[in-house]
Design a protein around this motif. Structure first.
Motif, PDB file in Angstrom:
ATOM      1  N   ALA A 273      -6.137  -2.186   7.455  1.00 14.79           N
ATOM      2  CA  ALA A 273      -6.667  -2.085   6.093  1.00 14.79           C
ATOM      3  C   ALA A 273      -5.730  -1.272   5.197  1.00 14.79           C
ATOM      4  O   ALA A 273      -5.486  -1.632   4.033  1.00 14.79           O
ATOM      5  CB  ALA A 273      -8.055  -1.446   6.125  1.00 14.79           C
ATOM      6  N   SER A 274      -5.172  -0.199   5.729  1.00 15.39           N
ATOM      7  CA  SER A 274      -4.241   0.638   4.956  1.00 15.39           C
ATOM      8  C   SER A 274      -2.971  -0.127   4.616  1.00 15.39           C
ATOM      9  O   SER A 274      -2.423   0.012   3.510  1.00 15.39           O
ATOM     10  CB  SER A 274      -3.901   1.902   5.747  1.00 15.39           C
ATOM     11  OG  SER A 274      -5.064   2.664   6.007  1.00 15.39           O
TER      12      SER A 274
ATOM     13  N   GLN B 172       1.240 -10.623   0.069  1.00 13.56           N
ATOM     14  CA  GLN B 172       0.573 -10.009   1.226  1.00 13.56           C
ATOM     15  C   GLN B 172       1.050 -10.631   2.536  1.00 13.56           C
ATOM     16  O   GLN B 172       1.205  -9.925   3.533  1.00 13.56           O
ATOM     17  CB  GLN B 172      -0.945 -10.146   1.095  1.00 13.56           C
ATOM     18  CG  GLN B 172      -1.592  -9.178   0.132  1.00 13.56           C
ATOM     19  CD  GLN B 172      -1.350  -7.733   0.521  1.00 13.56           C
ATOM     20  OE1 GLN B 172      -1.445  -7.355   1.677  1.00 13.56           O
ATOM     21  NE2 GLN B 172      -1.022  -6.912  -0.465  1.00 13.56           N
TER      22      GLN B 172
ATOM     23  N   VAL C 227      -2.688  -3.371   4.200  1.00 12.67           N
ATOM     24  CA  VAL C 227      -3.019  -4.340   3.147  1.00 12.67           C
ATOM     25  C   VAL C 227      -3.137  -3.643   1.795  1.00 12.67           C
ATOM     26  O   VAL C 227      -2.603  -4.119   0.778  1.00 12.67           O
ATOM     27  CB  VAL C 227      -4.317  -5.090   3.492  1.00 12.67           C
ATOM     28  CG1 VAL C 227      -4.800  -5.913   2.313  1.00 12.67           C
ATOM     29  CG2 VAL C 227      -4.103  -5.987   4.709  1.00 12.67           C
ATOM     30  N   LEU C 228      -3.827  -2.492   1.750  1.00 12.01           N
ATOM     31  CA  LEU C 228      -3.975  -1.764   0.486  1.00 12.01           C
ATOM     32  C   LEU C 228      -2.623  -1.293  -0.037  1.00 12.01           C
ATOM     33  O   LEU C 228      -2.346  -1.373  -1.243  1.00 12.01           O
ATOM     34  CB  LEU C 228      -4.914  -0.570   0.685  1.00 12.01           C
ATOM     35  CG  LEU C 228      -6.393  -0.913   0.889  1.00 12.01           C
ATOM     36  CD1 LEU C 228      -7.195   0.349   1.201  1.00 12.01           C
ATOM     37  CD2 LEU C 228      -6.971  -1.614  -0.343  1.00 12.01           C
ATOM     38  N   LEU C 229      -1.770  -0.809   0.858  1.00  7.70           N
ATOM     39  CA  LEU C 229      -0.429  -0.401   0.445  1.00  7.70           C
ATOM     40  C   LEU C 229       0.352  -1.603  -0.081  1.00  7.70           C
ATOM     41  O   LEU C 229       1.127  -1.484  -1.043  1.00  7.70           O
ATOM     42  CB  LEU C 229       0.301   0.237   1.629  1.00  7.70           C
ATOM     43  CG  LEU C 229       1.720   0.755   1.354  1.00  7.70           C
ATOM     44  CD1 LEU C 229       1.718   1.812   0.253  1.00  7.70           C
ATOM     45  CD2 LEU C 229       2.338   1.318   2.634  1.00  7.70           C
TER      46      LEU C 229
ATOM     47  N   PHE D  85      -0.862  -4.176  -1.699  1.00  4.32           N
ATOM     48  CA  PHE D  85      -1.285  -4.451  -3.072  1.00  4.32           C
ATOM     49  C   PHE D  85      -0.657  -3.445  -4.041  1.00  4.32           C
ATOM     50  O   PHE D  85      -0.300  -3.797  -5.171  1.00  4.32           O
ATOM     51  CB  PHE D  85      -2.809  -4.424  -3.180  1.00  4.32           C
ATOM     52  CG  PHE D  85      -3.458  -5.714  -2.763  1.00  4.32           C
ATOM     53  CD1 PHE D  85      -3.273  -6.869  -3.514  1.00  4.32           C
ATOM     54  CD2 PHE D  85      -4.240  -5.781  -1.626  1.00  4.32           C
ATOM     55  CE1 PHE D  85      -3.869  -8.067  -3.135  1.00  4.32           C
ATOM     56  CE2 PHE D  85      -4.835  -6.971  -1.231  1.00  4.32           C
ATOM     57  CZ  PHE D  85      -4.647  -8.123  -1.989  1.00  4.32           C
ATOM     58  N   ALA D  86      -0.509  -2.197  -3.603  1.00  6.98           N
ATOM     59  CA  ALA D  86       0.130  -1.196  -4.466  1.00  6.98           C
ATOM     60  C   ALA D  86       1.604  -1.541  -4.701  1.00  6.98           C
ATOM     61  O   ALA D  86       2.102  -1.470  -5.832  1.00  6.98           O
ATOM     62  CB  ALA D  86       0.010   0.194  -3.827  1.00  6.98           C
TER      63      ALA D  86
END
Length: 512
Positions: free
Chosen positions: A462-463, A102, A465-467, A469-470
């Motif tokens: 937030a998007s 991250q 960070v989520l991307l 993790f993907a």
């Protein structure tokens, strides 16, 4: 070493190492240019005044305290392990690959977003300078610096040319940037110093009091924007494998921080001595050129604008450098694809990564045309990227504190340098970023694709960070990256103390 743990290598026929081409002066120049002093002052301080009013000096002083703690963390970790991945490698080794990835991902994403709107700012500055030279149209098209579509096109063209120069090497970039950064500092010291001396508004203690901010949320926003304005000093550490001495990165990082601190305070005091609060807000994003026209006549009045053009050019060019090198570190670990590991046989630089990052930034710039005016887009992205920066800085500070926690028993200075100050800086920045994200989300009742919508501002980081993790999930289970098997920076969980990744690989092979 088994295949699953072997580090990624560059493409066949390509060199395996970056050139050791940058000395202490070049590293310092690149770090200073990447912080974009004139751009941060000319645009950033005006935007901060919208949140903090006359409390700009207070926000600057509050922001630099955790930044210095993080700089100590970078310096200590770099002495233990030189790696162009920097926080990606260090946090991964300390807290595990998911958080380490991250850090690398957020840094790369934030830098790419900066290149996107930075290219638009560069385009606007170039068009403004053209207008000042009485060049207002070309081929029947009005050269309007307020047109976000036109500034985007001009900025993308500029980004392309600067990326080509960056491909030729960090030493070439340093030689180009040296006269530009010298000109910037001379202009800033001259105009801001004059305003600080000749301004008619008396210096007030309230300027240095953070309690004068209208609200806690606006104070947090102001501090985050200041942290964002300081951002770039750590680019020196992504050049660590191209420097002759590991200490060059630390010297350049600290030097750029203290130079920026001095310039920020001088400019903030000069602006507030010379302008009223309403002037600060009205001319927020163009405060430095406005100061030039208020103080001097043409052609001297154009010098701050020229300095802004140089700063926007410098920040784009030096922004490509650390981003491509961070991506190279991730590609070597196969946490990103092999394309990111391709090194130019001619120049010894990460060529594919530089081109890809510039191309993605250009696409983001085009997508950003529809979310508001250029000023609104810049403020929205600066706030969102500021939250991302506070996150990966914070994790790096905590990683240093945890990794060297045994130095608490080695005396006061080792405890402060390696544990207490990095840890405190990390907690502070993580807390600020989280608080601002929640506040932005709560400030709007619903989501809108608009730069002034609070939920939009919160969802951008937030998007990302989520991307991240993907993408890391793909790296772990599809690409089977050795990074997620504990082989970080080329060696296993025991860590490294060598001076480079190549030393680490040699030690790991000998052990095997």
């Amino acid at each position: 070493m088994p295949d699953s743990a072997a580090p990624a290598h560059p493409a066949p026929g390509a060199p395996e190492h970056l050139r050791e081409s940058v000395g202490p002066v070049g590293t310092a120049v690149i770090a200073m240019a990447n912080t974009a002093p004139t751009l941060s002052i000319g645009i950033g301080l005006g935007l901060i005044s919208l949140d903090a009013g006359t409390g700009i000096p207070a926000m600057v002083l509050l922001a630099v305290l955790p930044i210095l703690g993080i700089a100590l963390a970078f310096s200590r970790l770099n002495r233990a392990e030189r790696n162009l991945g920097a926080s990606y490698t260090w946090v991964g080794r300390t807290f595990g690959p998911w958080l380490g990835f991250q850090c690398g991902w957020v840094n790369m994403a934030g830098s790419t977003i900066y290149l996107a709107y930075g290219s638009q700012v560069c385009g606007s500055m170039l068009l403004t300078l053209a207008n000042e030279c009485h060049w207002t149209s070309a081929f029947g098209l009005a050269l309007d610096p307020s047109s976000i579509a036109l500034t985007t096109v001009v900025g993308i063209v500029a980004l392309g040319g600067l990326t080509y120069l960056a491909l030729r090497g960090a030493d070439v970039v340093a030689r180009i940037q040296t006269p530009l950064i010298a000109f910037e500092y001379l202009v800033l010291i001259g105009f801001c110093g004059y305003a600080a001396i000749r301004g008619t508004h008396p210096i007030e203690l309230s300027w240095f009091n953070p309690a004068t901010a209208p609200s806690l949320k606006l104070a947090a926003t102001g501090i985050i924007l200041c942290v964002y304005c300081f951002w770039g000093w750590d680019s020196a550490f992504t050049l660590t494998e191209e420097t002759h001495d590991a200490r060059d990165a630390s010297r350049a990082g600290f030097g750029s921080i203290f130079l920026m601190l001095g310039m920020f305070l001088l400019a903030a005091i000069g602006f507030e001595r010379y302008f009223s609060v309403s002037d600060l807000g009205t001319h927020g994003s163009g405060l430095l050129p406005y100061l030039g026209t208020a103080i001097a006549r043409q052609p001297l009045a154009a010098l701050p604008l020229i300095a802004l053009v140089f700063s926007s050019v410098a920040s784009l060019q030096t922004g490509v450098l650390p981003n491509a090198r961070g991506a190279l570190a991730m590609g070597r670990d196969r946490s990103l694809g092999r394309v990111w590991t391709r090194i130019s046989p001619r120049y010894g630089t990460p060529s594919a990564g530089s081109l890809l990052i510039s191309g993605i930034a250009a696409a983001i710039a085009v997508l950003g045309i529809g979310i508001g005016t250029l000023n609104q887009f810049v403020l929205a992205m600066a706030t969102s990227v500021g939250m991302l920066v506070s996150g990966y800085y914070g994790l790096c500070g905590l990683a240093c504190a945890w990794r060297f926690r045994q130095e608490l028993r080695d005396g006061v200075w080792p405890a402060l340098r390696s544990v207490l100050l990095p840890g405190l800086g990390g907690f502070t920045l993580l807390g600020l970023g989280g608080f601002l994200a929640v506040s932005d989300w709560q400030s709007s009742a619903g989501f809108a694709w608009n730069a002034q919508n609070g939920r939009f501002l919160a969802l951008v980081p937030a998007s990302i960070v989520l991307l991240g993790f993907a993408v890391s999930a793909v790296a772990k289970w599809y690409r089977r990256s050795p990074y997620f098997a504990g082989v970080i920076g080329g060696v296993g969980p025991e860590g490294v103390t060598g001076s480079s990744v190549e030393d680490a690989l040699g030690e790991a092979a000998a052990t095997a």
